[in-house]
Design an enzyme around this catalytic site. Structure first.
Site, PDB file in Angstrom:
ATOM      1  N   ASP A   9       0.851  -1.189   0.000  1.00  0.00           N
ATOM      2  CA  ASP A   9       0.000   0.000   0.000  1.00  0.00           C
ATOM      3  C   ASP A   9       0.890   1.243   0.000  1.00  0.00           C
ATOM      4  O   ASP A   9       1.903   1.306   0.698  1.00  0.00           O
ATOM      5  CB  ASP A   9      -0.909  -0.007   1.242  1.00  0.00           C
ATOM      6  CG  ASP A   9      -2.063   0.966   1.122  1.00  0.00           C
ATOM      7  OD1 ASP A   9      -3.212   0.522   0.982  1.00  0.00           O
ATOM      8  OD2 ASP A   9      -1.809   2.193   1.150  1.00  0.00           O
ATOM      9  N   ASN A  67     -12.941  -3.371   2.340  1.00  0.00           N
ATOM     10  CA  ASN A  67     -13.917  -2.310   2.548  1.00  0.00           C
ATOM     11  C   ASN A  67     -14.886  -2.280   1.368  1.00  0.00           C
ATOM     12  O   ASN A  67     -14.468  -2.468   0.228  1.00  0.00           O
ATOM     13  CB  ASN A  67     -13.205  -0.962   2.679  1.00  0.00           C
ATOM     14  CG  ASN A  67     -12.249  -0.922   3.863  1.00  0.00           C
ATOM     15  OD1 ASN A  67     -12.510  -1.559   4.884  1.00  0.00           O
ATOM     16  ND2 ASN A  67     -11.144  -0.201   3.726  1.00  0.00           N
ATOM     17  N   GLY A 116     -15.801   2.535   3.860  1.00  0.00           N
ATOM     18  CA  GLY A 116     -14.529   3.247   3.735  1.00  0.00           C
ATOM     19  C   GLY A 116     -13.773   2.937   2.463  1.00  0.00           C
ATOM     20  O   GLY A 116     -12.569   3.184   2.381  1.00  0.00           O
ATOM     21  N   GLN A 117     -14.478   2.423   1.436  1.00  0.00           N
ATOM     22  CA  GLN A 117     -13.793   2.113   0.174  1.00  0.00           C
ATOM     23  C   GLN A 117     -13.486   3.390  -0.589  1.00  0.00           C
ATOM     24  O   GLN A 117     -14.355   4.260  -0.736  1.00  0.00           O
ATOM     25  CB  GLN A 117     -14.674   1.185  -0.688  1.00  0.00           C
ATOM     26  CG  GLN A 117     -13.983   0.712  -1.955  1.00  0.00           C
ATOM     27  CD  GLN A 117     -14.771  -0.363  -2.700  1.00  0.00           C
ATOM     28  OE1 GLN A 117     -15.886  -0.708  -2.305  1.00  0.00           O
ATOM     29  NE2 GLN A 117     -14.194  -0.864  -3.781  1.00  0.00           N
ATOM     30  N   SER A 118     -12.251   3.526  -1.053  1.00  0.00           N
ATOM     31  CA  SER A 118     -11.883   4.715  -1.835  1.00  0.00           C
ATOM     32  C   SER A 118     -11.450   4.362  -3.251  1.00  0.00           C
ATOM     33  O   SER A 118     -11.537   5.206  -4.146  1.00  0.00           O
ATOM     34  CB  SER A 118     -10.775   5.508  -1.130  1.00  0.00           C
ATOM     35  OG  SER A 118      -9.610   4.721  -0.986  1.00  0.00           O
ATOM     36  N   HIS A 140     -10.150  -5.011  -3.404  1.00  0.00           N
ATOM     37  CA  HIS A 140      -8.811  -5.291  -2.896  1.00  0.00           C
ATOM     38  C   HIS A 140      -8.916  -5.754  -1.464  1.00  0.00           C
ATOM     39  O   HIS A 140      -9.685  -5.216  -0.673  1.00  0.00           O
ATOM     40  CB  HIS A 140      -7.910  -4.051  -2.996  1.00  0.00           C
ATOM     41  CG  HIS A 140      -8.551  -2.791  -2.520  1.00  0.00           C
ATOM     42  ND1 HIS A 140      -9.465  -2.084  -3.280  1.00  0.00           N
ATOM     43  CD2 HIS A 140      -8.439  -2.117  -1.353  1.00  0.00           C
ATOM     44  CE1 HIS A 140      -9.870  -1.031  -2.607  1.00  0.00           C
ATOM     45  NE2 HIS A 140      -9.276  -1.030  -1.425  1.00  0.00           N
ATOM     46  N   LEU A 141      -8.125  -6.751  -1.150  1.00  0.00           N
ATOM     47  CA  LEU A 141      -8.036  -7.257   0.215  1.00  0.00           C
ATOM     48  C   LEU A 141      -6.860  -6.552   0.886  1.00  0.00           C
ATOM     49  O   LEU A 141      -5.731  -6.619   0.379  1.00  0.00           O
ATOM     50  CB  LEU A 141      -7.797  -8.771   0.162  1.00  0.00           C
ATOM     51  CG  LEU A 141      -7.791  -9.518   1.489  1.00  0.00           C
ATOM     52  CD1 LEU A 141      -9.195  -9.530   2.103  1.00  0.00           C
ATOM     53  CD2 LEU A 141      -7.298 -10.950   1.289  1.00  0.00           C
ATOM     54  N   HIS A 142      -7.138  -5.859   1.984  1.00  0.00           N
ATOM     55  CA  HIS A 142      -6.053  -5.276   2.771  1.00  0.00           C
ATOM     56  C   HIS A 142      -5.459  -6.368   3.656  1.00  0.00           C
ATOM     57  O   HIS A 142      -6.204  -7.093   4.330  1.00  0.00           O
ATOM     58  CB  HIS A 142      -6.578  -4.179   3.703  1.00  0.00           C
ATOM     59  CG  HIS A 142      -7.085  -2.949   3.021  1.00  0.00           C
ATOM     60  ND1 HIS A 142      -6.322  -1.811   2.882  1.00  0.00           N
ATOM     61  CD2 HIS A 142      -8.283  -2.663   2.461  1.00  0.00           C
ATOM     62  CE1 HIS A 142      -7.032  -0.872   2.279  1.00  0.00           C
ATOM     63  NE2 HIS A 142      -8.229  -1.366   2.006  1.00  0.00           N
TER      64      HIS A 142
HETATM   65  P1  5GP Z   1      -9.748   1.499   0.297  1.00  0.00           P
HETATM   66  O1  5GP Z   1      -9.858   2.809   1.042  1.00  0.00           O
HETATM   67  O2  5GP Z   1     -10.414   1.584  -1.052  1.00  0.00           O
HETATM   68  O3  5GP Z   1     -10.232   0.315   1.102  1.00  0.00           O
HETATM   69  O4  5GP Z   1      -8.210   1.244   0.072  1.00  0.00           O
HETATM   70  C1  5GP Z   1      -7.500   1.825  -0.977  1.00  0.00           C
HETATM   71  C2  5GP Z   1      -6.056   1.730  -0.595  1.00  0.00           C
HETATM   72  O5  5GP Z   1      -5.284   1.982  -1.754  1.00  0.00           O
HETATM   73  C3  5GP Z   1      -5.610   2.736   0.467  1.00  0.00           C
HETATM   74  O6  5GP Z   1      -5.055   2.047   1.584  1.00  0.00           O
HETATM   75  C4  5GP Z   1      -4.566   3.590  -0.274  1.00  0.00           C
HETATM   76  O7  5GP Z   1      -3.494   3.964   0.564  1.00  0.00           O
HETATM   77  C5  5GP Z   1      -4.128   2.682  -1.395  1.00  0.00           C
HETATM   78  N1  5GP Z   1      -3.699   3.365  -2.601  1.00  0.00           N
HETATM   79  C6  5GP Z   1      -4.294   4.416  -3.210  1.00  0.00           C
HETATM   80  N2  5GP Z   1      -3.633   4.753  -4.330  1.00  0.00           N
HETATM   81  C7  5GP Z   1      -2.592   3.883  -4.438  1.00  0.00           C
HETATM   82  C8  5GP Z   1      -1.548   3.738  -5.402  1.00  0.00           C
HETATM   83  O8  5GP Z   1      -1.447   4.452  -6.391  1.00  0.00           O
HETATM   84  N3  5GP Z   1      -0.645   2.735  -5.175  1.00  0.00           N
HETATM   85  C9  5GP Z   1      -0.731   1.917  -4.081  1.00  0.00           C
HETATM   86  N4  5GP Z   1       0.211   0.954  -3.967  1.00  0.00           N
HETATM   87  N5  5GP Z   1      -1.704   2.031  -3.171  1.00  0.00           N
HETATM   88  C10 5GP Z   1      -2.621   3.009  -3.341  1.00  0.00           C
END
Ligand code: 5GP
Ligand code: ZN
Length: 114
Positions: free
Chosen positions: A30, A87, A93-95, A100-102
């Site tokens: 990440d 998420n 909290g999905q962005s 994707h699995l954290h």
């Molecule tokens: P979400 O908030 O959708 O569950 O998680 C998205 C994740 O993607 C966040 O933890 C954020 O830090 C990560 N992320 C966003 N843009 C990038 C990127 O360009 N490269 C990488 N490796 N991670 C990213």
């Protein structure tokens, strides 16, 4: 999808620190880690949210989880413990709208999350 960040990472158009990859999934660090170890595991195929996953995606979702466990072993946090979480949509909290699995580890994680 050409306008999807994680599709572009999967296609090698945007660089990422790759941990593992095969024909169906990919794992990378990440960019903004929330723990000492923080990886993301994605399917190469675009699925926007877990709510969009369908019966046809059953095997792929299983692969995603198993890849998450493998990533935790590779990062050295499997034995002490880690969290694997996905998420979904705004309240989850999905962005980034490509599932994707954290995989988070390397410290004691509190529960419930905020
Ligand atoms: P979400 O908030 O959708 O569950 O998680 C998205 C994740 O993607 C966040 O933890 C954020 O830090 C990560 N992320 C966003 N843009 C990038 C990127 O360009 N490269 C990488 N490796 N991670 C990213
Ligand atoms: Zn995508």
């Amino acid at each position: 999808m050409t306008d999807c960040l994680f599709c572009r990472i999967a296609a090698g158009e945007i660089p990422a620190e790759v941990i593992l990859e095969n024909e169906s999934v990919m794992a990378f660090h990440d960019l903004n880690p929330a723990a000492p170890q923080h990886a993301l595991v994605i399917p190469r195929r675009h699925i926007a949210t877990l709510d969009d996953a369908a019966e046809d995606d059953r095997a792929l979702l299983g692969e995603l989880m198993l890849a998450g466990a493998e990533v935790a072993r590779l990062l050295g946090c499997a034995e002490k413990g880690y969290r694997a979480v996905m998420n979904c949509n705004q309240d989850g909290g999905q962005s980034v709208y490509h599932i994707h699995l954290h995989v988070l580890g390397g410290r004691s994680l509190s529960w419930p999350p905020g």
